[in-house]
Enzyme design. Structure first.
Site, PDB file in Angstrom:
ATOM      1  N   HIS A 139      -4.454  -3.455   6.471  1.00  0.00           N
ATOM      2  CA  HIS A 139      -4.315  -3.708   4.832  1.00  0.00           C
ATOM      3  C   HIS A 139      -5.433  -4.087   4.335  1.00  0.00           C
ATOM      4  O   HIS A 139      -5.838  -5.264   4.353  1.00  0.00           O
ATOM      5  CB  HIS A 139      -3.124  -4.839   4.827  1.00  0.00           C
ATOM      6  CG  HIS A 139      -2.932  -5.242   3.392  1.00  0.00           C
ATOM      7  ND1 HIS A 139      -2.584  -4.460   2.391  1.00  0.00           N
ATOM      8  CD2 HIS A 139      -3.513  -6.314   2.808  1.00  0.00           C
ATOM      9  CE1 HIS A 139      -2.738  -5.100   1.285  1.00  0.00           C
ATOM     10  NE2 HIS A 139      -3.446  -6.225   1.535  1.00  0.00           N
ATOM     11  N   ASP A 161       0.774  -1.285  -0.163  1.00  0.00           N
ATOM     12  CA  ASP A 161      -0.050  -0.129   0.045  1.00  0.00           C
ATOM     13  C   ASP A 161       0.955   1.061   0.006  1.00  0.00           C
ATOM     14  O   ASP A 161       0.572   2.401  -0.624  1.00  0.00           O
ATOM     15  CB  ASP A 161      -0.971  -0.131   1.398  1.00  0.00           C
ATOM     16  CG  ASP A 161      -1.718  -1.274   1.336  1.00  0.00           C
ATOM     17  OD1 ASP A 161      -2.480  -1.681   0.418  1.00  0.00           O
ATOM     18  OD2 ASP A 161      -1.569  -2.068   2.339  1.00  0.00           O
TER      19      ASP A 161
HETATM   20  P1  NAI Z   1      -1.902 -18.566  -3.798  1.00  0.00           P
HETATM   21  O1  NAI Z   1      -3.209 -18.852  -3.597  1.00  0.00           O
HETATM   22  O2  NAI Z   1      -1.126 -18.400  -5.212  1.00  0.00           O
HETATM   23  O3  NAI Z   1      -0.829 -19.172  -2.803  1.00  0.00           O
HETATM   24  C1  NAI Z   1      -0.898 -19.306  -1.627  1.00  0.00           C
HETATM   25  C2  NAI Z   1      -0.366 -20.593  -1.143  1.00  0.00           C
HETATM   26  O4  NAI Z   1      -0.523 -20.663   0.258  1.00  0.00           O
HETATM   27  C3  NAI Z   1      -1.162 -21.886  -1.762  1.00  0.00           C
HETATM   28  O5  NAI Z   1      -0.019 -22.550  -2.426  1.00  0.00           O
HETATM   29  C4  NAI Z   1      -1.606 -22.631  -0.416  1.00  0.00           C
HETATM   30  O6  NAI Z   1      -1.474 -23.868  -0.801  1.00  0.00           O
HETATM   31  C5  NAI Z   1      -0.487 -22.167   0.477  1.00  0.00           C
HETATM   32  N1  NAI Z   1      -1.208 -22.352   1.874  1.00  0.00           N
HETATM   33  C6  NAI Z   1      -2.242 -22.498   2.324  1.00  0.00           C
HETATM   34  N2  NAI Z   1      -2.518 -22.770   3.619  1.00  0.00           N
HETATM   35  C7  NAI Z   1      -1.328 -22.968   4.083  1.00  0.00           C
HETATM   36  C8  NAI Z   1      -0.743 -23.270   5.098  1.00  0.00           C
HETATM   37  N3  NAI Z   1      -1.679 -23.434   6.497  1.00  0.00           N
HETATM   38  N4  NAI Z   1       0.799 -23.366   5.282  1.00  0.00           N
HETATM   39  C9  NAI Z   1       1.488 -23.222   4.370  1.00  0.00           C
HETATM   40  N5  NAI Z   1       1.062 -22.879   2.973  1.00  0.00           N
HETATM   41  C10 NAI Z   1      -0.129 -22.925   2.873  1.00  0.00           C
HETATM   42  O7  NAI Z   1      -1.920 -17.115  -2.999  1.00  0.00           O
HETATM   43  P2  NAI Z   1      -0.967 -15.656  -3.361  1.00  0.00           P
HETATM   44  O8  NAI Z   1      -1.484 -14.935  -4.464  1.00  0.00           O
HETATM   45  O9  NAI Z   1       0.627 -16.062  -3.185  1.00  0.00           O
HETATM   46  O10 NAI Z   1      -1.058 -14.870  -2.102  1.00  0.00           O
HETATM   47  C11 NAI Z   1      -1.143 -15.276  -0.810  1.00  0.00           C
HETATM   48  C12 NAI Z   1      -1.584 -14.509   0.224  1.00  0.00           C
HETATM   49  O11 NAI Z   1      -1.096 -13.142   0.386  1.00  0.00           O
HETATM   50  C13 NAI Z   1      -3.100 -14.510   0.134  1.00  0.00           C
HETATM   51  O12 NAI Z   1      -3.731 -14.526   1.317  1.00  0.00           O
HETATM   52  C14 NAI Z   1      -3.324 -13.001  -0.362  1.00  0.00           C
HETATM   53  O13 NAI Z   1      -4.624 -12.456  -0.080  1.00  0.00           O
HETATM   54  C15 NAI Z   1      -2.387 -12.247   0.253  1.00  0.00           C
HETATM   55  N6  NAI Z   1      -1.791 -11.086  -0.229  1.00  0.00           N
HETATM   56  C16 NAI Z   1      -1.452  -9.932   0.789  1.00  0.00           C
HETATM   57  C17 NAI Z   1      -0.888  -8.534   0.264  1.00  0.00           C
HETATM   58  C18 NAI Z   1      -0.449  -7.524   1.190  1.00  0.00           C
HETATM   59  O14 NAI Z   1      -0.336  -6.369   0.832  1.00  0.00           O
HETATM   60  N7  NAI Z   1      -0.502  -8.010   2.591  1.00  0.00           N
HETATM   61  C19 NAI Z   1      -0.758  -8.367  -1.146  1.00  0.00           C
HETATM   62  C20 NAI Z   1      -1.217  -9.475  -2.167  1.00  0.00           C
HETATM   63  C21 NAI Z   1      -1.744 -10.654  -1.546  1.00  0.00           C
END
Ligand code: NAI
Length: 326
Positions: free
Chosen positions: A187, A159
């Site tokens: 966030h 952000d």
């Molecule tokens: P994604 O869905 O591509 O990858 C997430 C991975 O986490 C998946 O491979 C899943 O199997 C794994 N996962 C789920 N539960 C788990 C656990 N208990 N232990 C280990 N791994 C686990 O999602 P992406 O695009 O990589 O995003 C990840 C997170 O980041 C989402 O929650 C998204 O909303 C968040 N995010 C946060 C931002 C921020 O600025 N704070 C910005 C963009 C995304």
């Protein structure tokens, strides 16, 4: 030569990790002279995909990479970790209520907080990226009573960087000239990017832009809804920019900001009426591996209103997971 530092990353098969891991191994996180051991956590069904990612990491022949661990056990992933970047989270599936999302993630971050408490370095620096990031960080912190609470942080840096980029474009100045931006709160679209104190080469950006309507009607909604705009355009949520922000957050925390302000979600010390312990985005400076909150920022009426909106949301999330933390 320096001894390797163990960096744990969760969600290692996901899209953010697909950008993040390569940059960490390349030395973008801790410097070009710091060897790294990557400790990768995924859920069991995604472990095979992680081995594929690690084949590609191997194929980069990164000179700083001293080892890789792949596991579905948080106590293996976090063992002796100095840095833990918690990216993996449960996404919202169709028809899932916000409360269900909160409790699904609370369960994950409770387990991971307890594992950090048990096996991580006593100085582990934790960055939570997975949403709802602030509340997930709060849960992990509460589940790790033997670790310093201030070591649990949430990512507001994406952000912050989005706001810097919008401001630079509007003011017609280089991003690198901007200092003293603050992003307050959660966030989520309620966050408050605040450029009242921002300067460009020492001069007020607010005075230069001189357009409060732009602030309220264009800037705030553009930064607040940027994530949704990227999903709309790309068909996938922001990943490379999120990975970049995670690198910026941890690198600045470890290596320092030379007096510059960055925004981090950190446990509140009660400033601005935010209840203690709530993980709230604030401006900080970093030095010697510690962050220090920027103090003495006055809030005008509009800023107070904005702070209240984002704080009320975080209090609601905290109360929503209270039962699970008992
Ligand atoms: P994604 O869905 O591509 O990858 C997430 C991975 O986490 C998946 O491979 C899943 O199997 C794994 N996962 C789920 N539960 C788990 C656990 N208990 N232990 C280990 N791994 C686990 O999602 P992406 O695009 O990589 O995003 C990840 C997170 O980041 C989402 O929650 C998204 O909303 C968040 N995010 C946060 C931002 C921020 O600025 N704070 C910005 C963009 C995304």
């Amino acid at each position: 030569a320096k001894s390797p530092i163990r960096v744990a990353v969760t969600g290692a098969a996901g899209q953010i990790a697909y950008s993040l891991l390569f940059r960490i191994a390349n030395g973008d996180l801790l410097g070009k002279d710091q060897p790294i051991i990557l400790q990768l956590l995924e859920i069991t069904p995604a472990l095979q995909a992680v081995t594929g990612v690690v084949m590609e990491i191997d194929d980069c022949a990164f000179p700083l990479l001293a080892g890789v661990v792949i596991t579905d056990d948080p106590e293996v992933a976090f063992k002796d970790a100095e840095i833990a970047i918690l990216v993996g989270a449960r996404p919202r599936s169709k028809g899932m209520e916000r409360a269900d999302l909160l409790s699904a993630n609370a369960a994950i971050f409770k387990v991971q907080g307890a594992a950090l408490n048990k096996v991580a370095s006593r100085d582990v620096k934790v960055l939570v990226v997975g949403n709802p990031a602030n509340t997930n960080a709060y849960i992990a912190m509460k589940s790790a009573p033997d670790l310093p609470a201030e070591n649990f942080t949430a990512m507001l840096r994406l952000d912050h960087n989005r706001a810097l980029s919008q401001l630079a474009a509007k003011a017609g100045v280089p991003v690198a000239s901007l200092e003293k931006l603050a992003v307050w709160g959660n966030h989520s679209p309620t966050m408050y990017p605040d450029y009242r104190a921002t300067t460009t080469d020492g001069a007020s950006v607010k005075a230069k832009i001189n357009d409060e309507t732009w602030n309220r009607e264009t800037f705030l909604p553009t930064v607040g809804k940027r994530g949704a705009a990227i999903i709309e355009a790309r068909g996938l949520s922001s990943a490379a920019s999120a990975a970049n922000a995670a690198i910026d957050h941890v690198r600045d925390w470890v290596l320092g900001t030379d007096g510059g302000w960055v925004s981090m979600g950190v446990p509140s010390d009660g400033d601005h009426g935010v209840p203690e312990g709530i993980i709230f985005g604030v401006p900080v400076t970093c030095a010697g591996g510690k962050y220090t909150r920027v103090k003495g920022i006055e809030m005008d009426d509009f800023s107070k209103e904005r702070l209240k909106i984002t704080l009320d949301e975080l209090i609601g999330e905290r109360d929503g997971v209270a039962e699970l933390l008992k």
